[in-house]
Design a protein around this motif. Sequence first.
Motif, PDB file in Angstrom:
ATOM      1  N   ILE A 101      63.505  49.466  47.057  1.00 13.63           N
ATOM      2  CA  ILE A 101      63.691  50.615  47.948  1.00 13.63           C
ATOM      3  C   ILE A 101      64.071  51.854  47.146  1.00 13.63           C
ATOM      4  N   HIS A 102      65.035  51.713  46.256  1.00 14.39           N
ATOM      5  CA  HIS A 102      65.472  52.854  45.453  1.00 14.39           C
ATOM      6  C   HIS A 102      64.401  53.291  44.463  1.00 14.39           C
ATOM      7  N   ASP A 103      63.659  52.334  43.927  1.00 13.54           N
ATOM      8  CA  ASP A 103      62.582  52.658  42.983  1.00 13.54           C
ATOM      9  C   ASP A 103      61.488  53.487  43.649  1.00 13.54           C
ATOM     10  N   ASP A 104      61.269  53.263  44.942  1.00 11.84           N
ATOM     11  CA  ASP A 104      60.207  53.972  45.680  1.00 11.84           C
ATOM     12  C   ASP A 104      60.621  55.372  46.135  1.00 11.84           C
ATOM     13  N   LEU A 105      61.919  55.695  46.080  1.00  4.63           N
ATOM     14  CA  LEU A 105      62.400  56.964  46.628  1.00  4.63           C
ATOM     15  C   LEU A 105      61.757  58.176  45.960  1.00  4.63           C
TER      16      LEU A 105
END
Length: 315
Positions: A101-105
């Motif tokens: 999730i954080h990688d996709d931000l």
Amino acid sequence: MVRKLHLKSQLVMRVMTDAECLKTFESKLVPELNRLLERKIDTSVSQTDLRNSMSYSVLAGGKRLRPLLTLAVLSVHGVNIDADSLQIAGALELLHTYSLIHDDLPAMDNDDLRRGKPTNHVKFGAGMATLAGDGLLTLAFDWLSSAPISAEKRIELVSALSIAAGPRGMVSGQATDIVGVNKDYNFEELRNLHLRKTGALIHYAVEAGCILSDLKAAEKESLLIFADSFGLAFQIYDDINDVVGSEEKLGKRVHVDASQHKNTYPSLLGMEGSYKALSTAIDNGKQALVNLGQQTGVDYQLLTSFFSYFDVSGE
């Protein structure tokens, strides 16, 4: 006499291929993992929007390779896989999903597709996606620290996952990846980056299985060689697929690494060199299990079967 021999041969159980072995294991345990994840997230998160955002990414699919590795270590050592071990393995999937999730931000890779669905921030907004990742990260440690196992094992698991996920592991690797944009890493630098960014959680997955199985240091060391080889192969294969894969097959955008000027194995080694590096990593991991099997007499086919995930044909 011929008739009897023929009948006898028909009764001999056919040895499963590695691919069949992995598929059988997955078909049994992935549904159990998914049920546990859905049920426990539902009862662990009180805020509705946050719960929906967290559940959305965790239950969007995925191979569950990391928790399966933990459970496979238990299985080959004859340890019963029960609700407690599923909770411990599920905690790793929570933490892995937080990282995605954080990688996709937008502030990171700014991806809009994951597992064939809109990424969390596209669906729920960047703020809620950030909180969903935060929630999954901390919930993972909640599940570990509340697992009904000995206090010593709980502390060991929490410590190992903290190292794998934190500034000595995955977060450090991610930071090195960010600062490496428009720089040229050599093979050893790239390998060290991915030992932390991608490999750290895979290393922990096997380490957790070793802890729960009460393995001796020598066996644990050999299994972690397998884990690190698998983690390296996983990243090389991911880099290759970003070049030759399709969005439909992978469920995410392709050709992203080159557009973001990231250090990858194809950019460093070329495609032929990347396939060779993939084969070498696989061979090293398999050999570690062969050597260990000769020492312990344990059948490690289930762990070896995880390498069937990779297509090394180069086609």
